[in-house]
Design a protein around this motif. Structure first.
Motif, short mmCIF file in Angstrom:
data_model
loop_
_atom_site.label_atom_id
_atom_site.label_comp_id
_atom_site.label_asym_id
_atom_site.label_seq_id
_atom_site.Cartn_x
_atom_site.Cartn_y
_atom_site.Cartn_z
N LYS A 139 41.06 45.05 55.37
CA LYS A 139 40.07 46.05 55.78
C LYS A 139 40.48 47.47 55.41
N THR A 140 41.64 47.64 54.84
CA THR A 140 42.14 48.97 54.48
C THR A 140 42.32 49.06 52.97
N GLU A 141 42.29 50.28 52.45
CA GLU A 141 42.55 50.51 51.04
C GLU A 141 43.81 51.34 50.82
N LYS A 145 42.30 43.70 43.42
CA LYS A 145 41.20 43.69 44.38
C LYS A 145 40.19 44.75 43.95
N ARG A 146 39.00 44.27 43.59
CA ARG A 146 37.93 45.13 43.13
C ARG A 146 36.71 44.91 44.03
N GLY A 147 36.61 45.71 45.06
CA GLY A 147 35.54 45.49 46.04
C GLY A 147 35.78 44.20 46.80
N ASP A 148 34.82 43.26 46.73
CA ASP A 148 34.96 41.95 47.38
C ASP A 148 35.55 40.92 46.45
N ARG A 149 35.81 41.27 45.21
CA ARG A 149 36.38 40.33 44.25
C ARG A 149 37.90 40.45 44.21
N VAL A 150 38.56 39.33 43.92
CA VAL A 150 40.00 39.30 43.74
C VAL A 150 40.27 38.62 42.40
N ILE A 151 40.88 39.33 41.47
CA ILE A 151 41.13 38.84 40.11
C ILE A 151 42.61 38.50 39.99
N LYS A 152 42.87 37.28 39.48
CA LYS A 152 44.25 36.86 39.30
C LYS A 152 44.71 37.18 37.88
#
Length: 825
Positions: free
Chosen positions: A773-775, A708-715
């Protein structure tokens, strides 16, 4: 051009170097040194000199406690020099008086008698020597007094007991100090504090034998004691200098009560000389002059100040003429001196070189073994052809050898017959021979024993391919062993290079750091820079031990180095001084640019206590951080043991420094060979380099991971089969560059495939991750676990594990302190 070196002082030095001049001087110097050591140590001249002076030594006018303890120490430690010690002691005592010689002879003779007596009961002679000396001195003194006076009074008994007690103590001291003067200790050895004190007492006792020696009103005893104090103060500083002054002054005052002021004179002179050590030999000599002048004027104003100053001047001249090599050689034996430290470092360097060489040899052995396995495990295509030819030869031997058409088939028509046999082999392997009637008719027409040949090929071909499979497995096993041996060889080779690592030439940077700290008011003894590579800085610094009592290294020195190198530097370790007022060695290195914060959530099937999933987070020694999830086949205790054992093996292998690919293959081979039962397990491994946040992912039968990089999700996905299914696995490595604040989410199949009534698990998981919503890593792990369980109506269908890691910028507690403005001032 002349070669630079110690013997080259100009262009003409090349001629001298090429000629025999310097070599001849060096050779004769070495010969003289060898001859002197031979005379002093092997011939026993040192024993003779010490024995002669101790035979003359006495205290309180009539107490002789030195001769017998010295003889006893020589008898125990250097028995081959016993006769020399006896003659020297007798000769020294005779120069004082005949009575002294009689008592010395009587005490040594009595010692021999008691030694013969004690030897009958015990072999531990060394421990009993002080007691034998005590009894011998007491008996000899009383016997001599009785022979001289005809009776023994209480005063004689008291004095005899005092003399015997002193002899008892001196024996223990001489047993420690005599070997130091009669044997040459190795360079790597140093003197303990007790040995230094015992040696000082022995030297002071020896100087007691020169009490009545004068040269034009100058006391030889005073000259040599002050010379001894000068050497001690220059070599070891004020503490040892004053200690030598106290001990020698005390023993001299016992020999002559009038010399009691020598105690304070020598102690004060040793203290001043040590404090003025920074002024080199002139400073130490000046300290002696000041000390002797002040104490002499204070104690006895009528004393001849000229004689005292002359004695000190002679001692100073002797001190100035003492060869530098002798001073350095003495300094090597005294802990805390720079020469001793350098000598110890040289010894450790030799040990390091030997260790590195041995490890390199082992690495070469493993490399040779790896090459050997690789050569024998490698099979070319032509080798496969040879195997097929051997198979066909066996068939023809059983069918064609007795056939009357053998010569016609294999001599006149070899190629055609061979092609037919290969076609039969191929058709049989593919299972099409029975359906290919045309080929069978041609073959039966060509060969009179065609049906027999085809039947035999069908029967033997299965065995042939079974043998081929066994050979292939053996070849793969050899190749795996070769890779593992090569991995071990690489680790040992890197370790040998790490041990052998020499300090590079960073003199300019070392001087810059030294100047910066001195201008800032921080005392630094020396700086050693081993490496200045970005992210791999290695610096050693020596500072006074008192300067690090409040953590100045972490709070001040490391931040200042960080400002100089434009890189965050932290303290890696300490090496405290073993001596008071010594120096502490601090190791500085590069701080990790990134840190990992993790959160983990796990649950067993049906809410049980034992989960088939296992996880591990480990920080490796190469500046890497590893996260792993392993899922054993099925559920329960068996699956838990499988996955746990896999991670345990993985951690041990990775921590040894072996490459992750070889680690996976090693685990696969171990699990494959360990049991004949099916034992499969998945492995999801992520290795993050904390220097640049680059990551490698090895997915062995595991589910995808997500970043999870900001609003992106990389598989992140791989396609390797689980461990243990195949004898050989081809590990695919997925590389990904992570960034600051990236959140890595790894999960087992119980989490990824857990949601009920979901057709596209990947899209569902991406959506849930994106909606977070949490990191906080632990909160993310708990939320995902709760979402999956809730989608199942609160029932846990499978073992579930989720590991969440957040990449953070590493900020040490103490950052940087700018020093440029301070230097500019």
């Amino acid at each position: 051009m002349p070669r630079p070196g110690r013997n080259n002082v100009g262009a003409g030095s090349e001629i001298l170097t090429m000629g025999r001049g310097p070599w001849t001087v060096s050779r004769w110097t070495s010969k003289l040194r060898t001859a002197a050591e031979h005379v002093f140590f092997r011939w026993g001249f040192v024993i003779v000199l010490i024995g002669f002076l101790l035979g003359r030594a006495y205290i309180l006018t009539n107490i002789l406690p030195f001769a017998l303890p010295f003889f006893a120490a020589v008898y125990v430690m250097k028995r081959d020099k016993m006769a020399l010690a006896f003659l020297a002691l007798i000769g020294g005592a005779f120069t004082v008086s005949f009575g002294n010689m009689v008592f010395t002879f009587a005490s040594i003779f009595t010692f021999f008698v008691y030694n013969i007596f004690f030897a009958r009961f015990t072999k531990k002679i060394v421990g009993l020597v002080p007691f034998q000396v005590f009894v011998s001195a007491l008996t000899a003194h009383l016997a001599v007094v009785y022979m001289q006076q005809g009776s023994v009074v209480l005063y004689d008994v008291f004095m005899s007991t005092v003399e015997a007690g002193l002899s008892f103590v001196l024996t223990m001291i001489f047993l420690q100090s005599v070997p130091l003067l009669s044997e040459r200790k190795g360079k790597q050895q140093s003197l303990e504090t007790e040995e230094i004190v015992c040696l000082i007492i022995l030297l002071a006792s020896i100087l007691t034998g020169t009490t009545d020696w004068f040269v034009r009103d100058m006391s030889i005893q005073h000259v040599f004691t002050r010379y001894l104090v000068l050497v001690a103060a220059f070599v070891a500083g004020a503490s040892i200098g004053s200690t030598v002054g106290v001990v020698t002054g005390l023993i001299l005052s016992l020999a002559n009560v009038a010399s009691l002021y020598q105690l304070s004179l020598l102690a004060f002179s040793g203290l001043l000389g040590g404090l003025l050590k920074e002024g080199k030999r002139i400073g130490v000599g000046l300290g002696l002059l000041i000390g002797t002048s002040l104490i002499t004027l204070y104690v006895d104003k009528k004393a001849d100040i000229a004689v005292t100053l002359l004695e000190s001047a002679v001692a100073i001249i002797m001190f100035l003429l003492t060869p530098r090599g002798l001073i350095d050689r003495l300094a090597r034996f005294v802990p805390g001196t720079q020469e001793h430290t350098a000598d110890q470092q040289q010894y450790l360097r030799r040990i390091r070189d030997v260790t590195s060489h041995k490890i390199s040899q082992f690495a070469n052995v493993f490399q040779a073994l790896s090459s050997s396995f690789a050569v024998y495990g490698y099979v070319e295509e032509q080798d496969a052809e040879k195997e097929a030819d051997l198979f066909l030869s066996g068939i023809t031997e059983k069918t064609c050898q007795t056939c009357f058409k053998r010569e016609q088939c294999w001599v006149n028509n070899f190629d055609r017959t061979y092609d037919y046999m290969r076609d039969i082999m191929k058709e049989t392997e593919e299972g099409t021979l029975s359906r290919n009637t045309k080929f069978q008719k041609e073959w039966n027409k060509y060969c009179v024993r065609g049906s027999r040949v085809t039947e035999l090929v069908e029967q033997e071909l299965a065995h042939f391919y079974h043998n081929q499979e066994l050979k292939r497995q053996m070849r793969d096993s050899r190749r795996l062993v070769a890779e593992q041996l090569m991995g071990v060889s690489k680790v040992m080779e890197d370790f040998a290079k790490e041990i052998q690592r020499e300090k590079e030439n960073h003199q300019a940077q070392e001087e810059q750091i030294m100047e910066a700290f001195h201008s800032f008011g921080i005392e630094v003894n020396h700086v050693d820079i081993y490496c200045l590579d970005q992210g791999n800085v290695d610096i050693e610094m020596t500072i006074p031990a008192a300067s690090n009592q409040r953590g100045e290294c972490e709070k001040i020195i490391a931040p200042m180095i960080s400002d100089i190198l434009n890189e965050t530097i932290i303290v890696k370790g300490y090496e405290d001084s073993q001596y008071p007022n010594g120096y502490t060695t601090i190791c500085f290195g590069s701080a990790k640019s990134f840190a990992i914060d993790t959160g983990i959530a796990t649950a067993a099937k049906g809410g049980g206590l034992v989960s088939g999933d296992s996880y591990s987070t480990m920080e490796l020694s190469m500046g890497k951080y590893a996260l792993a999830i392993s899922d054993g086949m099925g559920n329960g205790e068996r699956a838990h043991l499988e996955s746990k054992e896999t991670l345990k093996l993985l951690q041990k292998i990775l921590q040894s420094g072996i490459d992750e690919k070889i680690a996976i293959k090693s685990i696969n081979s171990i699990l494959s060979l360990r049991t004949t039962e099916e034992m499969f397990t998945t492995l999801d491994l992520a290795m993050i380099d904390l220097r640049d946040a680059s990551a490698k992912f090895l997915k062995i039968g595991s589910t995808p991971s997500f970043v999870k990089r900001g609003d992106r999700v990389i598989k992140i996905e791989g396609s390797n089969l689980p461990i243990g299914i195949l004898d050989d696995v081809d590990v695919d490595v997925i590389s990904e560059q992570l960034r600051q604040d990236d959140i890595l989410i790894m999960m087992s199949d119980g989490i990824f495939e857990g949601p009920k009534h979901v057709e596209n698990h990947e899209m569902w998981m991406k959506r849930k991750i994106k909606e977070l919503k949490t990191e906080d890593p632990q909160e993310i792990a708990d939320i995902l676990m709760e979402e999956v369980i809730r989608s199942r109506g609160g029932f846990i269908e499978d073992d579930m594990t989720v590991v969440v890691a957040q990449v953070k910028k590493n900020m040490p507690k103490w950052s940087t302190i700018p020093i440029m403005s301070k230097q500019a001032q």
